[in-house]
Design an enzyme around this catalytic site. Structure first.
Site, PDB file in Angstrom:
ATOM      1  CG  ASP A  67      -0.309  -0.504   2.498  1.00  0.00           C
ATOM      2  OD1 ASP A  67       0.925  -0.478   2.592  1.00  0.00           O
ATOM      3  OD2 ASP A  67      -1.039  -0.927   3.400  1.00  0.00           O
ATOM      4  CG  ASN A 136      -8.812  -1.435  11.898  1.00  0.00           C
ATOM      5  OD1 ASN A 136      -7.913  -2.151  11.476  1.00  0.00           O
ATOM      6  ND2 ASN A 136      -9.179  -0.327  11.281  1.00  0.00           N
ATOM      7  CG  HIS A 138      -5.796  -2.216   8.814  1.00  0.00           C
ATOM      8  ND1 HIS A 138      -5.846  -0.859   9.068  1.00  0.00           N
ATOM      9  CD2 HIS A 138      -4.488  -2.553   9.007  1.00  0.00           C
ATOM     10  CE1 HIS A 138      -4.655  -0.421   9.386  1.00  0.00           C
ATOM     11  NE2 HIS A 138      -3.813  -1.423   9.367  1.00  0.00           N
ATOM     12  CD  GLU A 143      -8.582   0.968   7.585  1.00  0.00           C
ATOM     13  OE1 GLU A 143      -8.490   0.011   8.379  1.00  0.00           O
ATOM     14  OE2 GLU A 143      -7.899   2.008   7.699  1.00  0.00           O
TER      15      GLU A 143
HETATM   16  C1  F6R Z   1       1.468  -1.388   6.142  1.00  0.00           C
HETATM   17  C2  F6R Z   1       0.199  -2.079   6.259  1.00  0.00           C
HETATM   18  C3  F6R Z   1      -0.592  -2.080   7.518  1.00  0.00           C
HETATM   19  C4  F6R Z   1       0.253  -2.390   8.761  1.00  0.00           C
HETATM   20  C5  F6R Z   1      -0.611  -2.345  10.012  1.00  0.00           C
HETATM   21  C6  F6R Z   1       0.188  -2.592  11.280  1.00  0.00           C
HETATM   22  O1  F6R Z   1       2.010  -1.536   4.859  1.00  0.00           O
HETATM   23  O2  F6R Z   1      -0.215  -2.637   5.301  1.00  0.00           O
HETATM   24  O3  F6R Z   1      -1.616  -3.052   7.419  1.00  0.00           O
HETATM   25  O4  F6R Z   1       0.833  -3.644   8.619  1.00  0.00           O
HETATM   26  O5  F6R Z   1      -1.261  -1.112  10.118  1.00  0.00           O
HETATM   27  O6  F6R Z   1       1.098  -1.558  11.456  1.00  0.00           O
HETATM   28  P1  F6R Z   1       2.230  -1.653  12.570  1.00  0.00           P
HETATM   29  O7  F6R Z   1       3.111  -2.771  12.192  1.00  0.00           O
HETATM   30  O8  F6R Z   1       2.938  -0.323  12.511  1.00  0.00           O
HETATM   31  O9  F6R Z   1       1.519  -1.881  13.857  1.00  0.00           O
END
Ligand code: F6R
Length: 248
Positions: A67, A136, A138, A143
């Site tokens: 992303d 959450n 995701h 989301e």
């Molecule tokens: C990032 C992504 C997100 C993160 C998620 C957890 O490329 O796709 O899904 O993996 O938000 O983020 P952290 O590891 O910072 O807790």
């Protein structure tokens, strides 16, 4: 879904790096799906260490990141492109032209999404996808919602995601939209590693492993994936029962 629980982030990183080493030994030109965020950082440090030691090489791989934020200049401090080059690509032997990220500033976002899906397909699909997970549930920036997404698309970020990620935006101007691979694109990866650490992830991990398979917890779809391993620390695994903990 395989579940492995570790004492430290370093042990998780070593376990993840072992999966990369195993794959690259068999398939040096593998297609790797990478994630940003805090969760993969120790793994990236370990991959860099092994690459510097000559134990692993990325010279023939292609990579696709999950992303990218919309509306940030590509060289912005907080763009995922900057993150990946700083934390991994500039320190391993990958050819920069083989490291693909979405363009969050594309004038035609829909065309950019289709271009990305086509490139992944032409590369032969993702062999190994690395994931973190949002509080959450995701994965990528898929989301919680009413239906599972298919391919790459532009998404409005959830309030909870904006809250979690705004700590990185010192000027307070965090983008509210992003472009992300869809659940269908992620699910198509032949192997998936999901890393989660810390108690803030415990509820999302519980729902992912034991909850209903529902787009309200996008990661729950991984229950149906044929080759997914969750690498967790004890805090992230705290709400799992005995049966789930023994799924190694
Ligand atoms: C990032 C992504 C997100 C993160 C998620 C957890 O490329 O796709 O899904 O993996 O938000 O983020 P952290 O590891 O910072 O807790």
């Amino acid at each position: 879904m395989q579940i492995r629980i570790f004492e430290t982030k370093e042990e998780i990183a070593a376990a993840a790096a072992d999966v990369y080493a195993g794959l690259l030994a068999k398939k040096p030109d593998a297609v790797l799906g990478f994630a940003t965020g805090a969760s993969p950082l120790p793994t990236y440090a370990e991959l860099i260490r092994r690459c510097e030691a000559g134990a692993i090489s990325f010279k023939d791989v292609k990579t696709f990141n999950l992303d990218e934020y919309c509306g940030l200049p590509a060289d912005d401090e907080n763009s995922y492109r900057t993150f990946m080059f700083r934390n991994l690509f500039s320190q391993i032997d990958i050819r920069p032209e083989n490291a693909h990220l979405l363009d969050g500033n594309a004038p035609d976002e829909e065309a950019e999404a289709r271009r990305y899906d086509r490139m992944i397909e032409e590369a032969g699909g993702v062999d190994l996808q690395l994931l973190g997970i949002g509080t959450n549930g995701h994965i990528g920036f898929n989301e919680p919602g009413e239906s599972f997404t298919k391919s790459t698309f532009v998404v409005q970020l959830a309030e909870s995601t904006i809250r979690s990620n705004s700590i990185y935006f010192k000027d307070g101007n965090m983008p509210t939209s992003a472009v992300t691979m869809g659940i269908g694109s992620i699910f198509a990866a032949r192997k998936i590693i999901l890393i989660a650490t810390g108690e803030k992830k415990a509820e999302a991990i519980r729902k992912t492993v034991c909850g209903d398979i529902t787009p309200r917890c996008p990661a729950s779809i991984l229950q149906l994936h044929p080759d997914t391993v969750l690498l967790l620390d004890k805090a992230a695994a705290a709400l799992l029962g005995e049966e789930e903990r023994s799924r190694v």
